[in-house]
Design a protein around this motif. Structure first.
Motif, PDB file in Angstrom:
ATOM      1  N   ASP A   1     -23.542   4.365  52.573  1.00 10.84           N
ATOM      2  CA  ASP A   1     -22.251   4.579  51.904  1.00 10.84           C
ATOM      3  C   ASP A   1     -22.458   4.992  50.448  1.00 10.84           C
ATOM      4  OD1 ASP A   1     -20.842   3.914  54.199  1.00 10.84           O
ATOM      5  OD2 ASP A   1     -20.835   1.774  53.694  1.00 10.84           O
ATOM      6  N   ARG A   2     -23.408   4.343  49.783  1.00  9.67           N
ATOM      7  CA  ARG A   2     -23.687   4.680  48.385  1.00  9.67           C
ATOM      8  C   ARG A   2     -24.249   6.102  48.288  1.00  9.67           C
ATOM      9  NH1 ARG A   2     -24.741   2.452  43.256  1.00  9.67           N
ATOM     10  NH2 ARG A   2     -25.012   4.300  41.930  1.00  9.67           N
ATOM     11  N   LEU A   3     -25.165   6.440  49.182  1.00 12.08           N
ATOM     12  CA  LEU A   3     -25.766   7.771  49.169  1.00 12.08           C
ATOM     13  C   LEU A   3     -24.710   8.840  49.421  1.00 12.08           C
ATOM     14  CD1 LEU A   3     -28.354   9.470  49.004  1.00 12.08           C
ATOM     15  CD2 LEU A   3     -28.626   9.138  51.487  1.00 12.08           C
ATOM     16  N   ALA A   4     -23.807   8.586  50.374  1.00 18.88           N
ATOM     17  CA  ALA A   4     -22.736   9.539  50.666  1.00 18.88           C
ATOM     18  C   ALA A   4     -21.876   9.768  49.424  1.00 18.88           C
ATOM     19  CB  ALA A   4     -21.888   9.041  51.831  1.00 18.88           C
ATOM     20  N   HIS A   5     -21.535   8.705  48.743  1.00 21.76           N
ATOM     21  CA  HIS A   5     -20.708   8.798  47.529  1.00 21.76           C
ATOM     22  C   HIS A   5     -21.411   9.625  46.457  1.00 21.76           C
ATOM     23  CE1 HIS A   5     -19.400   7.377  43.519  1.00 21.76           C
ATOM     24  NE2 HIS A   5     -18.189   7.383  44.073  1.00 21.76           N
ATOM     25  N   ASP A   6     -22.680   9.363  46.227  1.00 17.34           N
ATOM     26  CA  ASP A   6     -23.407  10.061  45.167  1.00 17.34           C
ATOM     27  C   ASP A   6     -23.655  11.523  45.509  1.00 17.34           C
ATOM     28  OD1 ASP A   6     -23.439   7.768  43.683  1.00 17.34           O
ATOM     29  OD2 ASP A   6     -25.442   7.136  44.355  1.00 17.34           O
ATOM     30  N   LEU A   7     -23.977  11.821  46.753  1.00 16.09           N
ATOM     31  CA  LEU A   7     -24.236  13.218  47.146  1.00 16.09           C
ATOM     32  C   LEU A   7     -22.962  14.057  47.090  1.00 16.09           C
ATOM     33  CD1 LEU A   7     -26.756  12.826  50.120  1.00 16.09           C
ATOM     34  CD2 LEU A   7     -27.229  13.659  47.814  1.00 16.09           C
ATOM     35  N   ARG A   8     -21.849  13.472  47.489  1.00 11.39           N
ATOM     36  CA  ARG A   8     -20.595  14.233  47.446  1.00 11.39           C
ATOM     37  C   ARG A   8     -20.145  14.470  46.004  1.00 11.39           C
ATOM     38  NH1 ARG A   8     -16.830  11.790  52.278  1.00 11.39           N
ATOM     39  NH2 ARG A   8     -17.512   9.807  51.371  1.00 11.39           N
ATOM     40  N   ASN A   9     -20.449  13.553  45.116  1.00 10.01           N
ATOM     41  CA  ASN A   9     -20.151  13.775  43.704  1.00 10.01           C
ATOM     42  C   ASN A   9     -21.046  14.855  43.114  1.00 10.01           C
ATOM     43  OD1 ASN A   9     -18.069  11.957  43.497  1.00 10.01           O
ATOM     44  ND2 ASN A   9     -19.365  10.263  42.787  1.00 10.01           N
ATOM     45  N   ALA A  10     -22.305  14.866  43.541  1.00 14.65           N
ATOM     46  CA  ALA A  10     -23.252  15.843  43.013  1.00 14.65           C
ATOM     47  C   ALA A  10     -23.018  17.235  43.599  1.00 14.65           C
ATOM     48  CB  ALA A  10     -24.680  15.383  43.300  1.00 14.65           C
ATOM     49  N   PHE A  11     -22.573  17.283  44.866  1.00 16.54           N
ATOM     50  CA  PHE A  11     -22.365  18.578  45.542  1.00 16.54           C
ATOM     51  C   PHE A  11     -20.965  18.609  46.159  1.00 16.54           C
ATOM     52  CE2 PHE A  11     -26.869  17.451  45.762  1.00 16.54           C
ATOM     53  CZ  PHE A  11     -27.451  18.561  45.151  1.00 16.54           C
ATOM     54  N   PRO A  12     -19.929  18.665  45.337  1.00 14.23           N
ATOM     55  CA  PRO A  12     -18.555  18.595  45.865  1.00 14.23           C
ATOM     56  C   PRO A  12     -18.184  19.780  46.748  1.00 14.23           C
ATOM     57  CG  PRO A  12     -18.550  19.186  43.538  1.00 14.23           C
ATOM     58  CD  PRO A  12     -19.956  18.792  43.862  1.00 14.23           C
ATOM     59  N   GLU A  13     -18.891  20.900  46.587  1.00 13.21           N
ATOM     60  CA  GLU A  13     -18.566  22.089  47.386  1.00 13.21           C
ATOM     61  C   GLU A  13     -19.205  22.052  48.770  1.00 13.21           C
ATOM     62  OE1 GLU A  13     -22.544  22.780  45.703  1.00 13.21           O
ATOM     63  OE2 GLU A  13     -20.662  21.917  44.957  1.00 13.21           O
ATOM     64  N   MET A  14     -20.099  21.114  48.987  1.00 11.85           N
ATOM     65  CA  MET A  14     -20.807  21.035  50.267  1.00 11.85           C
ATOM     66  C   MET A  14     -20.160  19.995  51.173  1.00 11.85           C
ATOM     67  SD  MET A  14     -24.886  21.345  49.449  1.00 11.85           S
ATOM     68  CE  MET A  14     -25.268  21.255  51.212  1.00 11.85           C
ATOM     69  N   LYS A  15     -20.020  20.364  52.442  1.00 14.66           N
ATOM     70  CA  LYS A  15     -19.562  19.419  53.445  1.00 14.66           C
ATOM     71  C   LYS A  15     -20.782  18.838  54.168  1.00 14.66           C
ATOM     72  CE  LYS A  15     -15.210  21.878  54.272  1.00 14.66           C
ATOM     73  NZ  LYS A  15     -14.345  22.552  55.272  1.00 14.66           N
ATOM     74  N   GLY A  16     -20.592  17.715  54.813  1.00 21.31           N
ATOM     75  CA  GLY A  16     -21.680  17.174  55.617  1.00 21.31           C
ATOM     76  C   GLY A  16     -22.326  15.926  55.052  1.00 21.31           C
TER      77      GLY A  16
END
Length: 346
Positions: A67-82
């Motif tokens: 859950d933490r990794l998902a949160h951080d990756l989506r913040n870092a790459f908001p244009e990417m899905k997945g």
């Protein structure tokens, strides 16, 4: 001359051919680019999954790290899905299911991510996953087709028809012909029960020709239904005629709504001879016959094929045991059939 729209101006000699060639090259480049992007994405997801597995195993990180990794990756790459928690868990499961990096790079990277999820969700063991992955690549299945083939247990039916191909066809062709036939064929999509008669099944198969071609498998092209043949001044009609593009031969399919009887092969053999003499071209290989029956005794079928010199196969078909609800029975128009055939070729 300048007032004429450019699309109506005459083209120099050779321009049309050059334009066609350019379009082909551009389409191929687009396909290669798409495949390259897909390959990198699948490999990235596999590597992320491996990293999660290693860190959870070696450093004792719990499930909350995803859950933490998902949160951080989506913040870092908001244009990417997945990078949702759900998809990250799939990445971990993907890496756990496929520990062989070489196989992932050489084979699985050819399939889109959602194909990978279907293999994970639908199949419990690695050997069966490998089989379906190879078939999906070979036949360019969409995800929906892959799921349908898995749910119909294609791997247990492929190449299982009783045939005499090994004795009647040369080695390379006999193997391909055997793998091209199944047993049983599943006609659930027709919406018919076991009480359906031959002509009713035949009509429904033509009405649902796209689904029928999908069930037959790659390489089959529909030629016609009740194809007329004249022999000695008498008229005869083949139930269903196909052409197999890989085998380079015609395939005659005869339907029997009851149990298999040895005498059925006599009629099928007659049709094979007629097609070979009247329809087949010189470059075509010998016509193959497939008898589809409601049920068969395997030993009786093997005995019946024992003295037959023409390549034949015998398989069962399966219909619905009962109708879930009233189904529409009106016949389609010729236009409906043509549209369905065109969709099947697309």
């Amino acid at each position: 001359m300048n007032d004429i729209p450019i699309s109506l101006q005459s083209m120099p000699q050779g321009y049309a051919d050059w334009l066609s060639e350019l379009k082909t090259r551009i389409h191929r480049a687009q396909q290669r680019a798409t495949l390259a992007v897909n390959r990198e994405l699948v490999l990235l997801y596999w590597q992320i999954g491996c990293d999660i597995l290693v860190r959870q195993a070696e450093q004792g990180w719990g499930a909350k790290i995803i859950d933490r990794l998902a949160h951080d990756l989506r913040n870092a790459f908001p244009e990417m899905k997945g990078f949702s928690p759900r998809n990250l868990k799939y990445m971990r499961a993907f890496a756990e299911a496929w520990p062989d990096a070489e196989f992932v790079q050489a084979v699985l990277a050819q399939l889109p991510w959602y194909h990978q999820l279907a293999l994970l969700d639908k199949l419990p063991d690695i050997s069966t996953r490998r089989w379906y992955a190879a078939k999906a690549i070979e036949h360019n299945w969409s995800r929906n087709v892959l799921v349908m083939q898995i749910e119909s247990r294609l791997h247990t039916r492929s190449g299982q028809a009783v045939t005499n191909f090994a004795e009647r066809l040369p080695a390379p062709q006999s193997d391909l012909a055997r793998e091209s036939l199944k047993d049983p064929y599943r006609f659930d999509f027709l919406g018919l029960t076991d009480e359906a008669q031959e002509r009713e099944i035949e009509t429904a198969l033509v009405r649902h020709v796209t689904e029928f071609l999908l069930e037959l498998g790659a390489g089959f092209a529909f030629v016609g239904r009740q194809v007329p043949l004249e022999v000695g001044g008498e008229d005869f009609f083949i139930d269903l005629l196909f052409y197999h593009l890989k085998l380079r031969c015609y395939v005659v399919i005869e339907l029997k709504s009851g149990d298999f009887r040895p005498e059925h092969l006599g009629q099928l053999g007659f049709y094979l001879t007629a097609v070979d003499r009247q329809v087949k071209n010189e470059q075509d290989t010998p016509t193959i016959g497939l008898l589809l029956c409601k049920s068969k005794n395997k030993l009786v079928a093997e005995y019946a094929l024992g003295d037959k010199t023409q390549p034949m196969g015998i398989a069962e078909y399966k219909l619905l045991e009962s109708l879930p609800e009233p189904l529409q029975t009106s016949l389609p128009s010729i236009e409906d059939i043509e549209r369905e055939l065109q969709r099947g070729e697309a």
